[in-house]
Design a protein around this motif. Structure first.
Motif, PDB file in Angstrom:
ATOM      1  N   UNK A  20      -4.753  -1.630   5.874  1.00  0.00           N
ATOM      2  CA  UNK A  20      -5.075  -2.116   4.528  1.00  0.00           C
ATOM      3  C   UNK A  20      -4.475  -3.501   4.377  1.00  0.00           C
ATOM      4  N   UNK A  21      -5.125  -4.326   3.568  1.00  0.00           N
ATOM      5  CA  UNK A  21      -4.660  -5.689   3.348  1.00  0.00           C
ATOM      6  C   UNK A  21      -4.432  -5.905   1.855  1.00  0.00           C
ATOM      7  N   UNK A  66      -2.876   4.965   0.144  1.00  0.00           N
ATOM      8  CA  UNK A  66      -4.012   5.641  -0.487  1.00  0.00           C
ATOM      9  C   UNK A  66      -5.333   4.984  -0.087  1.00  0.00           C
ATOM     10  N   UNK A  67      -5.333   3.660   0.003  1.00  0.00           N
ATOM     11  CA  UNK A  67      -6.545   2.948   0.430  1.00  0.00           C
ATOM     12  C   UNK A  67      -6.890   3.323   1.861  1.00  0.00           C
ATOM     13  N   UNK A  68      -5.882   3.368   2.719  1.00  0.00           N
ATOM     14  CA  UNK A  68      -6.112   3.749   4.116  1.00  0.00           C
ATOM     15  C   UNK A  68      -6.653   5.174   4.191  1.00  0.00           C
ATOM     16  N   UNK A 101      -7.212  -3.894  -0.100  1.00  0.00           N
ATOM     17  CA  UNK A 101      -8.509  -3.577   0.504  1.00  0.00           C
ATOM     18  C   UNK A 101      -8.334  -2.813   1.800  1.00  0.00           C
ATOM     19  N   UNK A 102      -9.289  -1.967   2.140  1.00  0.00           N
ATOM     20  CA  UNK A 102      -9.302  -1.428   3.501  1.00  0.00           C
ATOM     21  C   UNK A 102      -9.719  -2.524   4.475  1.00  0.00           C
ATOM     22  N   UNK A 103      -9.146  -2.519   5.639  1.00  0.00           N
ATOM     23  CA  UNK A 103      -9.599  -3.439   6.692  1.00  0.00           C
ATOM     24  C   UNK A 103     -10.757  -2.745   7.398  1.00  0.00           C
ATOM     25  N   UNK A 106     -16.420  -2.385   4.876  1.00  0.00           N
ATOM     26  CA  UNK A 106     -16.517  -2.200   3.434  1.00  0.00           C
ATOM     27  C   UNK A 106     -15.211  -2.629   2.775  1.00  0.00           C
ATOM     28  N   UNK A 107     -14.777  -3.806   3.115  1.00  0.00           N
ATOM     29  CA  UNK A 107     -13.533  -4.355   2.601  1.00  0.00           C
ATOM     30  C   UNK A 107     -13.311  -5.701   3.257  1.00  0.00           C
ATOM     31  N   UNK A 108     -12.158  -5.844   3.906  1.00  0.00           N
ATOM     32  CA  UNK A 108     -11.862  -7.062   4.653  1.00  0.00           C
ATOM     33  C   UNK A 108     -12.193  -6.774   6.114  1.00  0.00           C
TER      34      UNK A 108
END
Length: 309
Positions: A20-21, A66-68, A101-103, A106-108
Motif C-alpha cells: 500500500x502507498x 486494511x487497504x492491503x 492506495x493499494x499498489x 486499481x490504485x497505484x
C-alpha cells in the motif's frame, strides 16, 4: 540515497507481496512533511518513508493494512481540532490530508514506480495524477480526472564538487543525504579515489571540460574547494557560462575579491560575478571540515528553496 530513491528501491524489492502507498496530498500550518511525501507499506509489516515525521505513522499503518487486505482506497485528514489527531500524536498545530492506495492496477500501478525511476535517471520530471474519487493513479498527461491530486516527481538535484579535498569528503556524504546526485571533479589522481569518496561519481578531467560535459542547469550546484586557481577558476568559468542554479567558492573574503577581479578581467560583468557565493555557504562560525561542509550544504539548500518558493 535520497528518501524517494530508497522508497523506489523498496518498491522493487518488495514486489513479491501486496503493498500500500500512503501519500500526503494537502498540508496546512505547521505540517511536518510536504505535499507529495510517501510511505510505502508491505504486507509483512515493513515500511519505508514518512508522511508525518512520525506523528500519525501508526494510524496510517493500520489503514494501510486494511487497504492491503482488500479494504479499498482511503482518504484521511488529521488536525489538532480532531481527537484522533491527539491520540496519534499530531499536536504541532498543522493539518495534513492523506490518501492510502493499494499498489495495484486499481490504485497505484507497480509500473509507475519504474516510470518514476526511469525519469529520475534521465534527469526528467514526471507528473502522476491520482483520481481522488476512485484512488486510481496514472501519468498526468493521460489523466482527465475532475478531482485529482497531481504529484510532480522532479529529477534529483546535482552537486558538482571541484577539488577532492577533506572538506569535499564531508560535503559529498552530506549532499547525498540531501538528495543531491554528487560528482567530485579533480585531475589529481592521488586525491580522487573511491576509498576517499565512496558512492559518488568521480571525474578526473580538467574542471572546465568536466563541468561543461555535465551541462549544469537550474537544479545543479557547483562548489569549488581546491584553493588552486588552476583548478577552481576554470570550473567557475564553465559554471558561469551555463544556467547553473548555485555557484559557491571556498576562500576568505580577500581571496574571493581577488577571484572576482580575475574573472572580471576575463569579461564577466557584475551580474555574473554576483552569482558566485563567496565565501561559500552560510555563516555559522564553522570550524573544521564537517562544519564547513554543513554551511556549504545549507547554502545550496537555501538557494534552491528560495528559487522554488
Amino acid at each position: 540515497m535520497a528518501d524517494l530513491d530508497r522508497l523506489l528501491a523498496r518498491a522493487a524489492e518488495w514486489r513479491d507481496q501486496p503493498l500500500a502507498l500512503a501519500t500526503v496530498i494537502g498540508t496546512w500550518g505547521s505540517a511536518p512533511r510536504p505535499r507529495g511525501s510517501h510511505m510505502l507499506v508491505a504486507a509483512d509489516g515493513r515500511f519505508e518513508g514518512s508522511v508525518s515525521g512520525g506523528c500519525v505513522e501508526g494510524e496510517v499503518l493500520a489503514h494501510a493494512a486494511e487497504v492491503i487486505g482488500g479494504g479499498g482506497f482511503r482518504r484521511l485528514r488529521y488536525g489538532v481540532a480532531d481527537a484522533a489527531a491527539w491520540e496519534v500524536g499530531l499536536p504541532c498545530g498543522g493539518e495534513i490530508e492523506l490518501i492510502v492506495q493499494p499498489v495495484s492496477d486499481q490504485g497505484f500501478a507497480p509500473a509507475l514506480f519504474d516510470r518514476i525511476a526511469a525519469a529520475r535517471d534521465a534527469g526528467a520530471s514526471l507528473e502522476i495524477a491520482t483520481d481522488l474519487v476512485t484512488g486510481n493513479s496514472g501519468e498526468a498527461a493521460d489523466a482527465a480526472e475532475r478531482e485529482a491530486f497531481v504529484n510532480s516527481y522532479r529529477p534529483p538535484r546535482r552537486m558538482l564538487i571541484v577539488g577532492a579535498v577533506q572538506i569535499a569528503q564531508s560535503l559529498a556524504a552530506l549532499a547525498r543525504e540531501l538528495d543531491f546526485a554528487v560528482t567530485v571533479i579533480d585531475p589529481r589522481a592521488r586525491f580522487l579515489t573511491a576509498d576517499r569518496f565512496p558512492g559518488v561519481v568521480l571525474d578526473d578531467r580538467w574542471p572546465d571540460e568536466a563541468v561543461a560535459a555535465a551541462r549544469p542547469g537550474p537544479a545543479t550546484a557547483l562548489v569549488t574547494l581546491s584553493h588552486d586557481i588552476k583548478i577552481d577558476d576554470p570550473a567557475l568559468i564553465a559554471a558561469l557560462t551555463a544556467p547553473t542554479g548555485y555557484i559557491a567558492a571556498l576562500g576568505s573574503r580577500k581571496s574571493h575579491a581577488a577571484r572576482r577581479a580575475r574573472l572580471a578581467d576575463l569579461g564577466f560583468d557584475e551580474a555574473a560575478l554576483a552569482r558566485i557565493e563567496g565565501p561559500a555557504g552560510i555563516a555559522i562560525g564553522a570550524i573544521g571540515p564537517a562544519e564547513i561542509a554543513l554551511s556549504i550544504a545549507a547554502g545550496a539548500v537555501r538557494a534552491f528553496s528560495t528559487k522554488a518558493g
